[in-house]
Design a protein around this motif. Structure first.
Motif, PDB file in Angstrom:
ATOM      1  N   ARG A 103       0.839  -1.195   0.000  1.00 43.33           N
ATOM      2  CA  ARG A 103       0.000   0.000   0.000  1.00 43.33           C
ATOM      3  C   ARG A 103       0.874   1.246   0.000  1.00 43.33           C
ATOM      4  O   ARG A 103       0.544   2.234  -0.670  1.00 43.33           O
ATOM      5  CB  ARG A 103      -0.922  -0.009   1.222  1.00 43.33           C
ATOM      6  N   ASP A 104       1.969   1.221   0.735  1.00 41.85           N
ATOM      7  CA  ASP A 104       2.855   2.383   0.790  1.00 41.85           C
ATOM      8  C   ASP A 104       3.406   2.720  -0.594  1.00 41.85           C
ATOM      9  O   ASP A 104       3.511   3.898  -0.956  1.00 41.85           O
ATOM     10  CB  ASP A 104       4.010   2.129   1.762  1.00 41.85           C
ATOM     11  N   GLU A 105       3.774   1.689  -1.361  1.00 36.65           N
ATOM     12  CA  GLU A 105       4.285   1.944  -2.707  1.00 36.65           C
ATOM     13  C   GLU A 105       3.211   2.587  -3.580  1.00 36.65           C
ATOM     14  O   GLU A 105       3.493   3.507  -4.369  1.00 36.65           O
ATOM     15  CB  GLU A 105       4.768   0.646  -3.349  1.00 36.65           C
ATOM     16  N   LEU A 106       1.973   2.138  -3.442  1.00 36.99           N
ATOM     17  CA  LEU A 106       0.861   2.728  -4.191  1.00 36.99           C
ATOM     18  C   LEU A 106       0.643   4.173  -3.786  1.00 36.99           C
ATOM     19  O   LEU A 106       0.477   5.058  -4.639  1.00 36.99           O
ATOM     20  CB  LEU A 106      -0.410   1.905  -3.956  1.00 36.99           C
ATOM     21  N   ILE A 107       0.656   4.446  -2.494  1.00 38.56           N
ATOM     22  CA  ILE A 107       0.466   5.821  -2.009  1.00 38.56           C
ATOM     23  C   ILE A 107       1.577   6.730  -2.528  1.00 38.56           C
ATOM     24  O   ILE A 107       1.332   7.877  -2.923  1.00 38.56           O
ATOM     25  CB  ILE A 107       0.422   5.847  -0.473  1.00 38.56           C
ATOM     26  N   GLN A 108       2.816   6.234  -2.555  1.00 39.98           N
ATOM     27  CA  GLN A 108       3.926   7.019  -3.077  1.00 39.98           C
ATOM     28  C   GLN A 108       3.713   7.353  -4.550  1.00 39.98           C
ATOM     29  O   GLN A 108       4.006   8.475  -4.990  1.00 39.98           O
ATOM     30  CB  GLN A 108       5.239   6.276  -2.882  1.00 39.98           C
ATOM     31  N   ALA A 109       3.198   6.387  -5.313  1.00 39.78           N
ATOM     32  CA  ALA A 109       2.934   6.634  -6.739  1.00 39.78           C
ATOM     33  C   ALA A 109       1.846   7.692  -6.908  1.00 39.78           C
ATOM     34  O   ALA A 109       1.942   8.559  -7.795  1.00 39.78           O
ATOM     35  CB  ALA A 109       2.519   5.336  -7.421  1.00 39.78           C
ATOM     36  N   ILE A 110       0.829   7.644  -6.064  1.00 37.62           N
ATOM     37  CA  ILE A 110      -0.245   8.648  -6.133  1.00 37.62           C
ATOM     38  C   ILE A 110       0.305  10.013  -5.761  1.00 37.62           C
ATOM     39  O   ILE A 110      -0.036  11.034  -6.381  1.00 37.62           O
ATOM     40  CB  ILE A 110      -1.409   8.247  -5.211  1.00 37.62           C
ATOM     41  N   ARG A 111       1.165  10.065  -4.745  1.00 42.45           N
ATOM     42  CA  ARG A 111       1.766  11.346  -4.358  1.00 42.45           C
ATOM     43  C   ARG A 111       2.547  11.951  -5.523  1.00 42.45           C
ATOM     44  O   ARG A 111       2.467  13.149  -5.783  1.00 42.45           O
ATOM     45  CB  ARG A 111       2.688  11.158  -3.152  1.00 42.45           C
ATOM     46  N   ARG A 112       3.331  11.128  -6.203  1.00 42.91           N
ATOM     47  CA  ARG A 112       4.103  11.644  -7.337  1.00 42.91           C
ATOM     48  C   ARG A 112       3.173  12.216  -8.405  1.00 42.91           C
ATOM     49  O   ARG A 112       3.440  13.271  -8.990  1.00 42.91           O
ATOM     50  CB  ARG A 112       4.989  10.545  -7.929  1.00 42.91           C
ATOM     51  N   ASP A 113       2.076  11.519  -8.669  1.00 45.18           N
ATOM     52  CA  ASP A 113       1.110  12.013  -9.653  1.00 45.18           C
ATOM     53  C   ASP A 113       0.511  13.345  -9.220  1.00 45.18           C
ATOM     54  O   ASP A 113       0.334  14.259 -10.031  1.00 45.18           O
ATOM     55  CB  ASP A 113      -0.018  10.994  -9.846  1.00 45.18           C
ATOM     56  N   ILE A 114       0.181  13.464  -7.937  1.00 41.73           N
ATOM     57  CA  ILE A 114      -0.444  14.696  -7.434  1.00 41.73           C
ATOM     58  C   ILE A 114       0.536  15.861  -7.497  1.00 41.73           C
ATOM     59  O   ILE A 114       0.159  16.971  -7.890  1.00 41.73           O
ATOM     60  CB  ILE A 114      -0.972  14.482  -6.005  1.00 41.73           C
ATOM     61  N   TYR A 115       1.787  15.614  -7.125  1.00 44.51           N
ATOM     62  CA  TYR A 115       2.797  16.673  -7.250  1.00 44.51           C
ATOM     63  C   TYR A 115       2.866  17.167  -8.699  1.00 44.51           C
ATOM     64  O   TYR A 115       2.916  18.370  -8.963  1.00 44.51           O
ATOM     65  CB  TYR A 115       4.175  16.167  -6.832  1.00 44.51           C
ATOM     66  N   GLY A 116       2.883  16.227  -9.646  1.00 46.37           N
ATOM     67  CA  GLY A 116       2.950  16.605 -11.050  1.00 46.37           C
ATOM     68  C   GLY A 116       1.720  17.364 -11.501  1.00 46.37           C
ATOM     69  O   GLY A 116       1.815  18.358 -12.234  1.00 46.37           O
ATOM     70  N   GLU A 117       0.548  16.917 -11.064  1.00 46.83           N
ATOM     71  CA  GLU A 117      -0.699  17.587 -11.417  1.00 46.83           C
ATOM     72  C   GLU A 117      -0.744  19.003 -10.851  1.00 46.83           C
ATOM     73  O   GLU A 117      -1.116  19.960 -11.544  1.00 46.83           O
ATOM     74  CB  GLU A 117      -1.876  16.773 -10.896  1.00 46.83           C
ATOM     75  N   MET A 118      -0.380  19.140  -9.595  1.00 45.61           N
ATOM     76  CA  MET A 118      -0.408  20.443  -8.947  1.00 45.61           C
ATOM     77  C   MET A 118       0.602  21.389  -9.592  1.00 45.61           C
ATOM     78  O   MET A 118       0.287  22.562  -9.871  1.00 45.61           O
ATOM     79  CB  MET A 118      -0.117  20.278  -7.451  1.00 45.61           C
ATOM     80  N   GLY A 119       1.795  20.897  -9.860  1.00 47.20           N
ATOM     81  CA  GLY A 119       2.795  21.726 -10.513  1.00 47.20           C
ATOM     82  C   GLY A 119       2.360  22.142 -11.906  1.00 47.20           C
ATOM     83  O   GLY A 119       2.572  23.292 -12.317  1.00 47.20           O
ATOM     84  N   GLY A 120       1.736  21.221 -12.641  1.00 53.08           N
ATOM     85  CA  GLY A 120       1.246  21.549 -13.974  1.00 53.08           C
ATOM     86  C   GLY A 120       0.184  22.627 -13.936  1.00 53.08           C
ATOM     87  O   GLY A 120       0.141  23.514 -14.802  1.00 53.08           O
ATOM     88  N   HIS A 121      -0.686  22.571 -12.918  1.00 49.15           N
ATOM     89  CA  HIS A 121      -1.726  23.592 -12.782  1.00 49.15           C
ATOM     90  C   HIS A 121      -1.104  24.963 -12.531  1.00 49.15           C
ATOM     91  O   HIS A 121      -1.495  25.961 -13.160  1.00 49.15           O
ATOM     92  CB  HIS A 121      -2.661  23.221 -11.633  1.00 49.15           C
ATOM     93  N   LEU A 122      -0.136  25.027 -11.631  1.00 44.87           N
ATOM     94  CA  LEU A 122       0.489  26.314 -11.326  1.00 44.87           C
ATOM     95  C   LEU A 122       1.240  26.862 -12.529  1.00 44.87           C
ATOM     96  O   LEU A 122       1.205  28.070 -12.796  1.00 44.87           O
ATOM     97  CB  LEU A 122       1.427  26.175 -10.129  1.00 44.87           C
ATOM     98  N   ARG A 123       1.913  25.998 -13.280  1.00 44.62           N
ATOM     99  CA  ARG A 123       2.636  26.468 -14.458  1.00 44.62           C
ATOM    100  C   ARG A 123       1.672  26.994 -15.523  1.00 44.62           C
ATOM    101  O   ARG A 123       1.970  27.977 -16.209  1.00 44.62           O
ATOM    102  CB  ARG A 123       3.512  25.351 -15.022  1.00 44.62           C
ATOM    103  N   ALA A 124       0.510  26.349 -15.643  1.00 46.74           N
ATOM    104  CA  ALA A 124      -0.494  26.831 -16.601  1.00 46.74           C
ATOM    105  C   ALA A 124      -1.007  28.208 -16.203  1.00 46.74           C
ATOM    106  O   ALA A 124      -1.230  29.072 -17.062  1.00 46.74           O
ATOM    107  CB  ALA A 124      -1.643  25.830 -16.700  1.00 46.74           C
ATOM    108  N   VAL A 125      -1.211  28.424 -14.892  1.00 45.58           N
ATOM    109  CA  VAL A 125      -1.647  29.732 -14.407  1.00 45.58           C
ATOM    110  C   VAL A 125      -0.597  30.789 -14.728  1.00 45.58           C
ATOM    111  O   VAL A 125      -0.918  31.895 -15.195  1.00 45.58           O
ATOM    112  CB  VAL A 125      -1.928  29.682 -12.888  1.00 45.58           C
ATOM    113  N   ILE A 126       0.663  30.469 -14.500  1.00 45.34           N
ATOM    114  CA  ILE A 126       1.752  31.413 -14.768  1.00 45.34           C
ATOM    115  C   ILE A 126       1.822  31.751 -16.257  1.00 45.34           C
ATOM    116  O   ILE A 126       1.947  32.915 -16.656  1.00 45.34           O
ATOM    117  CB  ILE A 126       3.087  30.844 -14.273  1.00 45.34           C
ATOM    118  N   GLU A 127       1.737  30.722 -17.100  1.00 46.63           N
ATOM    119  CA  GLU A 127       1.862  30.938 -18.540  1.00 46.63           C
ATOM    120  C   GLU A 127       0.701  31.750 -19.100  1.00 46.63           C
ATOM    121  O   GLU A 127       0.834  32.378 -20.159  1.00 46.63           O
ATOM    122  CB  GLU A 127       1.964  29.586 -19.253  1.00 46.63           C
ATOM    123  N   ALA A 128      -0.441  31.746 -18.414  1.00 46.11           N
ATOM    124  CA  ALA A 128      -1.602  32.497 -18.883  1.00 46.11           C
ATOM    125  C   ALA A 128      -1.565  33.968 -18.474  1.00 46.11           C
ATOM    126  O   ALA A 128      -2.426  34.748 -18.896  1.00 46.11           O
ATOM    127  CB  ALA A 128      -2.882  31.848 -18.361  1.00 46.11           C
TER     128      ALA A 128
END
Length: 250
Positions: free
Chosen positions: A64-89
């Motif tokens: 379960r810990d490995e799965l949670i770590q994978a989800i965390r990595r995805d969320i970091y990427g999603e959140m960072g992508g959202h902020l970069r899109a806001v900046i670029e706009a």
């Protein structure tokens, strides 16, 4: 002389099925996370939802810990992508304005995704050391580097008030120096100390607001956040980039 293009072999059918199954496992786990928090994310529940056995799911994630770590990595990427899109706009690209817009965007994202935010930066975030802890640090820095880059650009183009280097505790200097070297942050130690101070302050108010810890005194935290953001702008010497009545970014 033209370079030879080496063809990339397509994924085999088995590999495509494995990738799709891994993504489905993470998607189902994310649904459980959003519904009831991380305590609801279990291998057995995911297997039941997918019509699989728990041992079959363990072939893709060893724990379960490995799965949670994978989800965390995805969320970091999603959140960072959202902020970069806001900046670029933004109509005007300048580090000071981008920094303030990023703070607003992060708060909005955290409020809209409280369970995901709680899993990476809140009470359910990682607290382990060792190799797994380093992997989590690297994933979080991939997101945090966005703020570090903006602060570095602000320092390069405008500068901002910083403490005297000899006023910093030697242990703090040692830790900041290690951080600068590990992640190649282009800031002197005293500016890096200010960056960490600003991040802790911004993260603190966003975390308390997004996770409901301000609700008992402030049913709506917009005005309080904006006041804190304006004060943070003053600390960095960029007050002119904080317009009165600026709407909170969505």
């Amino acid at each position: 002389m033209s370079q030879e293009v080496v063809p990339v072999a397509p994924y085999s059918r088995r590999e495509r099925l494995r990738i799709a199954t891994i993504q489905e496992i993470k998607d189902v786990a994310r649904e459980f996370l959003v519904q009831d928090g991380p305590g609801n994310v279990t291998i057995r529940a995911i297997a039941r939802e997918m019509g699989m056995t728990a041992p079959a799911v363990y072939r893709y994630f060893s724990s379960r810990d490995e799965l949670i770590q994978a989800i965390r990595r995805d969320i970091y990427g999603e959140m960072g992508g959202h902020l970069r899109a806001v900046i670029e706009a933004l109509p005007h690209r300048e580090a000071a304005g981008e920094l303030l817009a990023s703070g607003r965007a992060l708060r909005r994202w955290a409020i809209d995704h409280p369970h995901e935010f709680g899993l990476i930066l809140g009470p359910w975030g990682p607290h382990q050391g060792g190799q797994a802890g380093q992997a989590e640090r690297d994933a979080s820095w991939a997101f945090g580097s966005l703020f570090a880059d903006l602060i570095s650009e602000l320092w390069r183009t405008r500068g901002f008030p910083v403490p005297r280097p000899d006023s910093l505790d030697p242990e703090l200097v040692a830790q900041l120096t290690a951080l600068r070297q590990e992640y190649q942050v282009d800031l002197p130690v005293e500016a890096l100390a200010m960056m960490v101070r600003c991040w802790v302050r911004l993260y603190g108010v966003i975390s308390m607001d997004a996770l409901g810890h301000l609700a008992f005194v402030l049913p709506n935290g917009d005005a309080f956040f904006e006041r804190e953001l304006q004060d943070l702008a003053a600390v960095l010497g960029i007050e002119e980039f904080y317009p009165a009545g600026q709407p909170v970014a969505h």
